[in-house]
Design an enzyme around this catalytic site. Structure first.
Site, PDB file in Angstrom:
ATOM      1  N   ARG A 125     -10.735 -24.079  22.514  1.00  0.00           N
ATOM      2  CA  ARG A 125     -10.698 -22.622  22.340  1.00  0.00           C
ATOM      3  C   ARG A 125      -9.343 -22.018  22.695  1.00  0.00           C
ATOM      4  O   ARG A 125      -9.235 -20.864  23.055  1.00  0.00           O
ATOM      5  CB  ARG A 125     -11.821 -21.940  23.140  1.00  0.00           C
ATOM      6  CG  ARG A 125     -13.217 -22.345  22.661  1.00  0.00           C
ATOM      7  CD  ARG A 125     -14.306 -21.535  23.359  1.00  0.00           C
ATOM      8  NE  ARG A 125     -15.608 -21.857  22.817  1.00  0.00           N
ATOM      9  CZ  ARG A 125     -16.372 -22.865  23.256  1.00  0.00           C
ATOM     10  NH1 ARG A 125     -15.948 -23.632  24.250  1.00  0.00           N
ATOM     11  NH2 ARG A 125     -17.548 -23.101  22.707  1.00  0.00           N
ATOM     12  N   GLU A 189      13.503 -15.200   2.731  1.00  0.00           N
ATOM     13  CA  GLU A 189      12.839 -14.469   3.814  1.00  0.00           C
ATOM     14  C   GLU A 189      13.842 -13.663   4.641  1.00  0.00           C
ATOM     15  O   GLU A 189      13.511 -12.603   5.171  1.00  0.00           O
ATOM     16  CB  GLU A 189      12.065 -15.433   4.711  1.00  0.00           C
ATOM     17  CG  GLU A 189      10.887 -16.130   4.034  1.00  0.00           C
ATOM     18  CD  GLU A 189       9.645 -15.252   3.921  1.00  0.00           C
ATOM     19  OE1 GLU A 189       9.701 -14.066   4.309  1.00  0.00           O
ATOM     20  OE2 GLU A 189       8.619 -15.761   3.430  1.00  0.00           O
ATOM     21  N   LYS A 230      11.332  -9.183  12.804  1.00  0.00           N
ATOM     22  CA  LYS A 230       9.936  -9.582  12.791  1.00  0.00           C
ATOM     23  C   LYS A 230       9.270  -9.288  14.125  1.00  0.00           C
ATOM     24  O   LYS A 230       8.136  -8.803  14.168  1.00  0.00           O
ATOM     25  CB  LYS A 230       9.781 -11.061  12.442  1.00  0.00           C
ATOM     26  CG  LYS A 230       8.308 -11.462  12.350  1.00  0.00           C
ATOM     27  CD  LYS A 230       8.076 -12.709  11.559  1.00  0.00           C
ATOM     28  CE  LYS A 230       6.583 -12.934  11.348  1.00  0.00           C
ATOM     29  NZ  LYS A 230       6.292 -14.156  10.579  1.00  0.00           N
ATOM     30  N   GLU A 240      -1.827  -7.378  12.202  1.00  0.00           N
ATOM     31  CA  GLU A 240      -1.703  -6.946  10.811  1.00  0.00           C
ATOM     32  C   GLU A 240      -2.745  -5.904  10.424  1.00  0.00           C
ATOM     33  O   GLU A 240      -3.370  -5.964   9.371  1.00  0.00           O
ATOM     34  CB  GLU A 240      -1.789  -8.156   9.854  1.00  0.00           C
ATOM     35  CG  GLU A 240      -1.157  -7.878   8.501  1.00  0.00           C
ATOM     36  CD  GLU A 240      -1.075  -9.115   7.631  1.00  0.00           C
ATOM     37  OE1 GLU A 240       0.050  -9.533   7.330  1.00  0.00           O
ATOM     38  OE2 GLU A 240      -2.136  -9.659   7.259  1.00  0.00           O
ATOM     39  N   ARG A 244       2.491  -4.334  10.007  1.00  0.00           N
ATOM     40  CA  ARG A 244       2.851  -5.734   9.830  1.00  0.00           C
ATOM     41  C   ARG A 244       2.685  -6.182   8.377  1.00  0.00           C
ATOM     42  O   ARG A 244       3.343  -7.134   7.933  1.00  0.00           O
ATOM     43  CB  ARG A 244       2.030  -6.629  10.762  1.00  0.00           C
ATOM     44  CG  ARG A 244       2.476  -8.082  10.732  1.00  0.00           C
ATOM     45  CD  ARG A 244       1.913  -8.901  11.876  1.00  0.00           C
ATOM     46  NE  ARG A 244       2.346 -10.293  11.770  1.00  0.00           N
ATOM     47  CZ  ARG A 244       2.163 -11.202  12.716  1.00  0.00           C
ATOM     48  NH1 ARG A 244       1.574 -10.871  13.852  1.00  0.00           N
ATOM     49  NH2 ARG A 244       2.568 -12.448  12.540  1.00  0.00           N
ATOM     50  N   ASN A 248       4.812  -8.666   4.172  1.00  0.00           N
ATOM     51  CA  ASN A 248       4.328  -9.345   2.971  1.00  0.00           C
ATOM     52  C   ASN A 248       5.032  -8.867   1.698  1.00  0.00           C
ATOM     53  O   ASN A 248       4.564  -9.174   0.590  1.00  0.00           O
ATOM     54  CB  ASN A 248       2.815  -9.133   2.830  1.00  0.00           C
ATOM     55  CG  ASN A 248       2.042  -9.860   3.905  1.00  0.00           C
ATOM     56  OD1 ASN A 248       2.293 -11.030   4.179  1.00  0.00           O
ATOM     57  ND2 ASN A 248       1.112  -9.167   4.532  1.00  0.00           N
ATOM     58  N   HIS A 251       5.096 -11.053  -1.331  1.00  0.00           N
ATOM     59  CA  HIS A 251       4.174 -12.171  -1.116  1.00  0.00           C
ATOM     60  C   HIS A 251       2.910 -12.106  -1.968  1.00  0.00           C
ATOM     61  O   HIS A 251       2.300 -13.143  -2.219  1.00  0.00           O
ATOM     62  CB  HIS A 251       3.800 -12.265   0.364  1.00  0.00           C
ATOM     63  CG  HIS A 251       4.901 -12.840   1.213  1.00  0.00           C
ATOM     64  ND1 HIS A 251       6.152 -12.278   1.283  1.00  0.00           N
ATOM     65  CD2 HIS A 251       4.939 -13.926   2.022  1.00  0.00           C
ATOM     66  CE1 HIS A 251       6.901 -12.992   2.108  1.00  0.00           C
ATOM     67  NE2 HIS A 251       6.193 -13.996   2.559  1.00  0.00           N
ATOM     68  N   HIS A 255       2.491 -15.577  -3.457  1.00  0.00           N
ATOM     69  CA  HIS A 255       1.336 -16.419  -3.152  1.00  0.00           C
ATOM     70  C   HIS A 255       0.540 -16.754  -4.415  1.00  0.00           C
ATOM     71  O   HIS A 255      -0.003 -17.857  -4.549  1.00  0.00           O
ATOM     72  CB  HIS A 255       0.436 -15.726  -2.136  1.00  0.00           C
ATOM     73  CG  HIS A 255       0.950 -15.780  -0.738  1.00  0.00           C
ATOM     74  ND1 HIS A 255       0.382 -15.072   0.310  1.00  0.00           N
ATOM     75  CD2 HIS A 255       1.977 -16.470  -0.182  1.00  0.00           C
ATOM     76  CE1 HIS A 255       1.050 -15.314   1.427  1.00  0.00           C
ATOM     77  NE2 HIS A 255       2.015 -16.154   1.142  1.00  0.00           N
ATOM     78  N   HIS A 270       7.562 -22.199  -1.179  1.00  0.00           N
ATOM     79  CA  HIS A 270       7.183 -20.848  -0.761  1.00  0.00           C
ATOM     80  C   HIS A 270       8.319 -19.835  -0.922  1.00  0.00           C
ATOM     81  O   HIS A 270       8.123 -18.753  -1.485  1.00  0.00           O
ATOM     82  CB  HIS A 270       6.716 -20.878   0.694  1.00  0.00           C
ATOM     83  CG  HIS A 270       6.410 -19.532   1.265  1.00  0.00           C
ATOM     84  ND1 HIS A 270       5.321 -18.785   0.870  1.00  0.00           N
ATOM     85  CD2 HIS A 270       7.066 -18.780   2.189  1.00  0.00           C
ATOM     86  CE1 HIS A 270       5.309 -17.640   1.527  1.00  0.00           C
ATOM     87  NE2 HIS A 270       6.361 -17.614   2.327  1.00  0.00           N
TER      88      HIS A 270
END
Length: 373
Positions: A125, A189, A230, A240, A244, A248, A251, A255, A270
């Site tokens: 966990r 990026e 960032k 997010e 945040r 993206n 993206h 994606h 990517h």
């Protein structure tokens, strides 16, 4: 090569705060920095490309600091971000008797960081982990901010957890031997941070990108500034829920292209998807009357100058039909109530979240980009 001090970028998240160290040669001194976290044992998760280069030296450095250190390597490539690989990594962490106070050390690019970080988030966990990113893309993006995860047949990064690292060591000298294609992919990026909300940084990129690629002081500054940008967003919106999402930019398109190409790195990696996505986001903004065409042209010109793809037609083997692209976008994490959310721009450094974009507007734009119109 001019000597430069190590740059420290703090990520002030209360009891989850950590530092990002940026500079040349940091891997050689990683032992004391990692040992300072107080663990008794560590497992280094790496891949079969990076491991032979650096894993043994890092394990020995940790052992010299009194840590019990083991190593586990996965197959390189985006396809490794899978349920099957997650099981193997989790079992390796447990087999190494890593306890909650010990460390998982991610030594590699974004795939290794995402996979190892997710394993650290779920084993017992949650155990602590350290990011030692070895690609430009990982140093400026995926190693910072605590997003971890794997891909599903339904899309990229759809299964994961927010789990902040305890330390990030970005050794920019490791990029000296990075293939030029990977450098370009990471640089997409870097440029993204200027396009989001820092037009002056985009100006700096236009003037200094050659130094970033060649390994000058500009590289350290580009990595550090990207991490600062960032970190500032992550501190404002760790999970997010708001700002945040600006990270993206490009993206949603990128994606979708990765999914269509089945995460085949021979066709598209990517950062290349992001580069095309950035250009599409700006051209889409122009088509909606939001952004001056000159800004979109400037974005495309800069990315093209570095050797990055900027158009759908640049995807080897093609990117399918408009319907294929829309179907791929429909699985994006930013879909809400069936409507697409995009990060659009009013200009360079003026990006914003645009929820509820009508599918027909997207369809019309993509048709013009693919020639189906």
């Amino acid at each position: 090569m001019p000597e430069a001090p190590v740059i420290t970028v703090p990520v002030p998240l209360g009891d989850r705060a950590y530092d990002i160290f940026v500079g040349r040669g940091l891997l050689a001194g990683a032992g004391p920095r990692i040992a300072a976290l107080g663990a008794r044992a560590a497992i280094i998760i790496t891949d079969e490309n990076v491991g032979p280069l650096y894993a043994d030296a890092l394990a020995e450095a940790l052992q010299r600091q009194g840590l019990r250190a083991t190593t586990f390597a996965v197959t390189p490539g985006e396809a490794t971000k899978s349920y099957a690989s997650l099981e193997k990594v989790c079992d390796a962490v447990l087999a190494a008797k890593i306890e909650r106070g010990d460390l998982v050390v991610a030594l590699g690019g974004g795939v290794v960081g995402d996979l190892a970080g997710f394993a650290a988030a779920v084993v017992r966990r949650g155990v602590r982990f350290v990011q030692v990113p070895t690609t430009l893309l990982a140093q400026v993006d995926s190693s910072v901010g605590g997003k971890t995860g794997i891909n599903s047949r339904y899309g990229k990064n759809l299964v994961g957890a927010f789990h902040q690292p305890s330390l990030v060591l970005a050794d920019t000298a490791l990029l000296d031997t990075l293939p030029i294609r990977e450098m370009r992919a990471g640089y997409a990026e870097v440029v993204k941070y200027g396009l989001i909300d820092d037009a002056r940084f985009f100006d700096w990129c236009e003037a200094n990108w050659r130094g970033v690629f060649s390994g000058g002081l500009e590289r350290d500054e580009a990595v550090a500034q990207s991490c600062r940008a960032k970190a500032a967003v992550v501190v404002r919106d760790e999970r997010e829920d708001g700002d945040r999402a600006l990270l993206n930019l490009g993206h949603t398109f990128g994606h979708a292209l990765e999914r269509i190409t089945r995460y085949d790195s021979a066709r598209l990696v990517h950062g290349e998807g992001v580069a095309i996505g950035l250009c599409l986001a700006f051209r889409f903004s122009v088509s909606l009357g939001l952004c001056p065409a000159a800004d979109a042209e400037r974005v495309e010109a800069h990315l093209a100058a570095t050797g990055l793809p900027t158009r759908l037609s640049h995807v080897p083997g093609g990117c399918g039909s408009v319907d294929d692209l829309l179907d791929a976008m429909a699985q994006d994490k930013k879909v809400k109530g069936g409507a697409l959310t995009f990060i659009l721009a009013r200009g360079i450094g003026q990006s914003f979240i645009a929820p509820g974009i009508a599918v027909e507007k997207v369809r019309s734009f993509l048709a013009s980009e693919t020639g189906e119109a």
